[in-house]
Design an enzyme around this catalytic site. Structure first.
Site, PDB file in Angstrom:
ATOM      1  N   ARG A 188       0.863  -1.194  -0.145  1.00  0.00           N
ATOM      2  CA  ARG A 188      -0.063   0.024  -0.166  1.00  0.00           C
ATOM      3  C   ARG A 188       0.708   1.218  -0.015  1.00  0.00           C
ATOM      4  O   ARG A 188       0.549   2.231   0.666  1.00  0.00           O
ATOM      5  CB  ARG A 188      -1.175   0.096   1.296  1.00  0.00           C
ATOM      6  CG  ARG A 188      -1.698  -1.032   1.487  1.00  0.00           C
ATOM      7  CD  ARG A 188      -2.886  -1.254   0.163  1.00  0.00           C
ATOM      8  NE  ARG A 188      -3.381  -2.760   0.124  1.00  0.00           N
ATOM      9  CZ  ARG A 188      -2.921  -3.690  -0.124  1.00  0.00           C
ATOM     10  NH1 ARG A 188      -2.079  -3.582  -1.270  1.00  0.00           N
ATOM     11  NH2 ARG A 188      -3.677  -4.843  -0.203  1.00  0.00           N
ATOM     12  N   SER A 238     -10.399  -1.377   3.890  1.00  0.00           N
ATOM     13  CA  SER A 238      -9.664  -1.521   5.131  1.00  0.00           C
ATOM     14  C   SER A 238      -9.353  -0.141   5.786  1.00  0.00           C
ATOM     15  O   SER A 238      -8.529   0.563   5.122  1.00  0.00           O
ATOM     16  CB  SER A 238      -8.458  -2.465   4.867  1.00  0.00           C
ATOM     17  OG  SER A 238      -9.062  -3.555   4.299  1.00  0.00           O
ATOM     18  N   GLU A 308      -4.569   2.870   6.904  1.00  0.00           N
ATOM     19  CA  GLU A 308      -4.148   2.870   5.643  1.00  0.00           C
ATOM     20  C   GLU A 308      -4.959   4.010   4.885  1.00  0.00           C
ATOM     21  O   GLU A 308      -4.534   4.178   3.761  1.00  0.00           O
ATOM     22  CB  GLU A 308      -4.943   1.309   5.028  1.00  0.00           C
ATOM     23  CG  GLU A 308      -4.735   1.205   3.506  1.00  0.00           C
ATOM     24  CD  GLU A 308      -5.354  -0.174   2.896  1.00  0.00           C
ATOM     25  OE1 GLU A 308      -4.856  -1.278   3.906  1.00  0.00           O
ATOM     26  OE2 GLU A 308      -5.920  -0.434   1.662  1.00  0.00           O
TER      27      GLU A 308
HETATM   28  C1  LIG Z   1     -15.578  -1.129  -0.248  1.00  0.00           C
HETATM   29  C2  LIG Z   1     -13.871  -0.727  -0.724  1.00  0.00           C
HETATM   30  C3  LIG Z   1     -13.187  -1.857  -0.683  1.00  0.00           C
HETATM   31  C4  LIG Z   1     -11.967  -1.706  -0.939  1.00  0.00           C
HETATM   32  N1  LIG Z   1     -10.895  -2.710  -1.136  1.00  0.00           N
HETATM   33  C5  LIG Z   1      -9.512  -2.633  -1.433  1.00  0.00           C
HETATM   34  C6  LIG Z   1      -8.974  -3.908  -1.685  1.00  0.00           C
HETATM   35  O1  LIG Z   1      -9.302  -5.012  -1.608  1.00  0.00           O
HETATM   36  N2  LIG Z   1      -7.623  -3.449  -1.826  1.00  0.00           N
HETATM   37  C7  LIG Z   1      -6.977  -2.274  -1.507  1.00  0.00           C
HETATM   38  O2  LIG Z   1      -5.771  -2.015  -2.003  1.00  0.00           O
HETATM   39  N3  LIG Z   1      -7.779  -1.364  -1.644  1.00  0.00           N
HETATM   40  C8  LIG Z   1      -9.055  -1.335  -1.347  1.00  0.00           C
HETATM   41  N4  LIG Z   1      -9.813  -0.320  -1.158  1.00  0.00           N
HETATM   42  C9  LIG Z   1      -9.157   1.152  -0.883  1.00  0.00           C
HETATM   43  C10 LIG Z   1      -9.361   1.955  -2.506  1.00  0.00           C
HETATM   44  O3  LIG Z   1     -10.139   1.360  -2.960  1.00  0.00           O
HETATM   45  C11 LIG Z   1      -7.750   1.699  -2.949  1.00  0.00           C
HETATM   46  O4  LIG Z   1      -6.717   2.374  -2.099  1.00  0.00           O
HETATM   47  C12 LIG Z   1      -7.713   2.532  -4.399  1.00  0.00           C
HETATM   48  O5  LIG Z   1      -6.407   2.082  -4.896  1.00  0.00           O
HETATM   49  C13 LIG Z   1      -7.873   3.846  -4.139  1.00  0.00           C
HETATM   50  O6  LIG Z   1      -8.122   4.583  -5.365  1.00  0.00           O
HETATM   51  P1  LIG Z   1      -8.748   5.874  -5.685  1.00  0.00           P
HETATM   52  O7  LIG Z   1      -8.698   6.241  -7.166  1.00  0.00           O
HETATM   53  O8  LIG Z   1     -10.089   5.844  -4.913  1.00  0.00           O
HETATM   54  O9  LIG Z   1      -7.835   6.972  -4.836  1.00  0.00           O
HETATM   55  P2  LIG Z   1      -8.059   8.027  -3.749  1.00  0.00           P
HETATM   56  O10 LIG Z   1      -8.618   7.583  -2.448  1.00  0.00           O
HETATM   57  O11 LIG Z   1      -8.707   9.213  -4.332  1.00  0.00           O
HETATM   58  O12 LIG Z   1      -6.484   8.412  -3.300  1.00  0.00           O
HETATM   59  C14 LIG Z   1      -5.588   7.551  -2.683  1.00  0.00           C
HETATM   60  C15 LIG Z   1      -4.273   8.266  -2.851  1.00  0.00           C
HETATM   61  O13 LIG Z   1      -3.780   8.326  -4.213  1.00  0.00           O
HETATM   62  C16 LIG Z   1      -3.522   9.649  -4.668  1.00  0.00           C
HETATM   63  N5  LIG Z   1      -3.857   9.519  -5.974  1.00  0.00           N
HETATM   64  C17 LIG Z   1      -4.994   9.358  -6.502  1.00  0.00           C
HETATM   65  N6  LIG Z   1      -5.134   9.351  -7.830  1.00  0.00           N
HETATM   66  C18 LIG Z   1      -3.848   9.858  -8.245  1.00  0.00           C
HETATM   67  C19 LIG Z   1      -2.950  10.426  -9.677  1.00  0.00           C
HETATM   68  N7  LIG Z   1      -3.814  10.033 -10.641  1.00  0.00           N
HETATM   69  N8  LIG Z   1      -1.927  10.569  -9.337  1.00  0.00           N
HETATM   70  C20 LIG Z   1      -1.356  10.783  -8.222  1.00  0.00           C
HETATM   71  N9  LIG Z   1      -1.773  10.667  -7.201  1.00  0.00           N
HETATM   72  C21 LIG Z   1      -3.112  10.019  -7.221  1.00  0.00           C
HETATM   73  C22 LIG Z   1      -4.239  10.693  -3.660  1.00  0.00           C
HETATM   74  O14 LIG Z   1      -3.803  11.723  -3.590  1.00  0.00           O
HETATM   75  C23 LIG Z   1      -4.346   9.697  -2.492  1.00  0.00           C
HETATM   76  O15 LIG Z   1      -2.904   9.872  -1.747  1.00  0.00           O
HETATM   77  C24 LIG Z   1     -11.336  -0.599  -0.963  1.00  0.00           C
HETATM   78  C25 LIG Z   1     -12.175   0.580  -0.692  1.00  0.00           C
HETATM   79  C26 LIG Z   1     -13.418   0.360  -0.408  1.00  0.00           C
HETATM   80  C27 LIG Z   1     -14.307   1.598  -0.123  1.00  0.00           C
END
Ligand SMILES: Cc1cc2nc3c(=O)[nH]c(=O)nc-3n(C[C@H](O)[C@H](O)[C@H](O)COP(=O)(O)OP(=O)(O)OC[C@H]3O[C@@H](n4cnc5c(N)ncnc54)[C@H](O)[C@@H]3O)c2cc1C
Length: 320
Positions: A188, A238, A308
């Site tokens: 992560r 998580s 996380e």
């Molecule tokens: C129901 C549920 C289940 C989930 N299951 C999992 C799982 O199984 N495994 C897992 O790893 N995670 C899981 N997650 C967490 C989450 O979906 C992941 O961490 C996902 O990768 C975050 O992506 P996001 O686009 O929403 O990023 P955000 O939450 O919007 O951002 C996360 C981070 O990435 C940065 N960021 C986003 N886009 C960019 C970009 N283009 N360039 C630079 N920085 C950027 C942001 O600044 C921030 O620091 C889950 C979440 C939920 C709600």
């Protein structure tokens, strides 16, 4: 109009003028003022962003340059599925990349994808082309950019297993191709936040397989997720990282915290590793619950849980 509103309006005007000029006509970005972040996070909480901008990757680079030059706070987000944004909200520009499906192309066993596209969409395209390796990502509700930054993973696989390279925009607004090995992807984690890069696109290298087999693996994982996770509630997945040799959910359960609540924020009864918003939680309640969980788990097990979820706009968080 107060000073802050005036300032936001003039940033909006300048950005629109800049993008019109650069793109020779209409401004392609959507710029919203005082946009509630609860509409852009899966926790469904968070106060207003001064300017919430949805842009193409090429406009994103110009916006980044503008913010550096004018000293405007800047943050890029994806689907907000790993964020807890404070009730006070976020200063400056919060940028998200367009989720434009035209930004996916397939060549042999490689998929090139724009970073604002969801992991669900890219894994669906991979399945249709008979390419395996992204099944694990099909139920992760984030974007490709967020997935790369977090090295998202599930069921024993993670983004680094399939990522070849990314194109990033540096703080200076320059575009750079970076091989996956240089991103130092670990549990992560990546070096992207500390470099303050924007991930604009990614290339995944996959393997050939029967599309029906890929589909059934995706369906099987979706069933497992639904059985184990409180998907019926708003959350950010998580809440805490897995401490080495332990499971956060188990430690939380052993501390007697199943169903423990602060206002509308609750430790899920279905999966103690998830803090959920039962409906009307504030970010402050979620934050206080997270801190209480940490304290109680430390008392009962001696282990300090590390969030996380990214905390934004809180004291000690990574964006003010
Ligand atoms: C129901 C549920 C289940 C989930 N299951 C999992 C799982 O199984 N495994 C897992 O790893 N995670 C899981 N997650 C967490 C989450 O979906 C992941 O961490 C996902 O990768 C975050 O992506 P996001 O686009 O929403 O990023 P955000 O939450 O919007 O951002 C996360 C981070 O990435 C940065 N960021 C986003 N886009 C960019 C970009 N283009 N360039 C630079 N920085 C950027 C942001 O600044 C921030 O620091 C889950 C979440 C939920 C709600």
């Amino acid at each position: 109009m107060n000073n802050s509103e005036n300032l936001c309006n003039s940033i909006k005007d300048e950005l629109e003028a800049l993008l019109k000029e650069e793109e020779g006509g209409a401004c392609t970005a959507q710029i919203l003022l005082k946009e509630p972040m609860r509409l852009h996070t899966t926790f469904r909480v968070g106060g207003p962003a001064d300017l919430f901008v949805t842009a193409t990757p090429s406009a994103a680079a110009k916006i980044r340059q503008y913010c550096v030059k004018k000293d405007v706070p800047f943050l890029v987000v994806g689907r907000g599925s790993n964020l807890l944004v404070s009730d006070r909200g976020l200063h400056g520009v919060v940028l998200t990349l367009e989720n434009d499906l035209e930004g996916i192309s397939v060549e042999g066993q490689e998929i090139m994808v724009s970073a604002g596209i969801t992991l669900a969409a890219v894994s669906r395209v991979a399945q249709q082309y008979g390419l395996k390796g992204l099944e694990f990502a099909s139920g992760i509700p984030g974007t490709v950019g967020g997935g790369v930054v977090m090295n998202a993973g599930a069921y024993g696989q993670e983004i680094r297993d399939v990522l070849t390279k990314v194109t990033v925009c540096t703080k200076e607004g320059d575009l750079q191709e970076v091989p996956a090995e240089e991103l130092r992807l670990s549990y992560r984690k990546s070096i992207i936040p500390e470099r303050e890069w924007i991930v604009l696109s990614a290339v995944f290298s996959l393997e050939k397989d029967d599309p029906e087999k890929i589909r059934s693996r995706m369906e099987e994982l979706a069933v497992r997720r639904k059985e184990k996770q409180p998907l019926e509630y708003a959350s950010a997945g998580s809440t805490f990282k897995r401490p080495e040799g332990h499971f956060a959910g188990k430690l939380i359960e052993e501390a007697g915290l199943r169903g423990f609540a602060v206002g509308g924020a609750m430790v899920s009864e279905k999966h103690c590793g998830f803090v959920i918003n039962t409906g009307d939680a504030t970010a402050d309640e979620i934050y206080r619950l997270m801190m209480l969980v940490r304290e109680k788990v430390r008392e009962s097990s001696g282990i300090l849980l590390e969030p996380e979820v990214k905390l934004l706009g809180f004291d000690g968080g990574n964006h003010s």
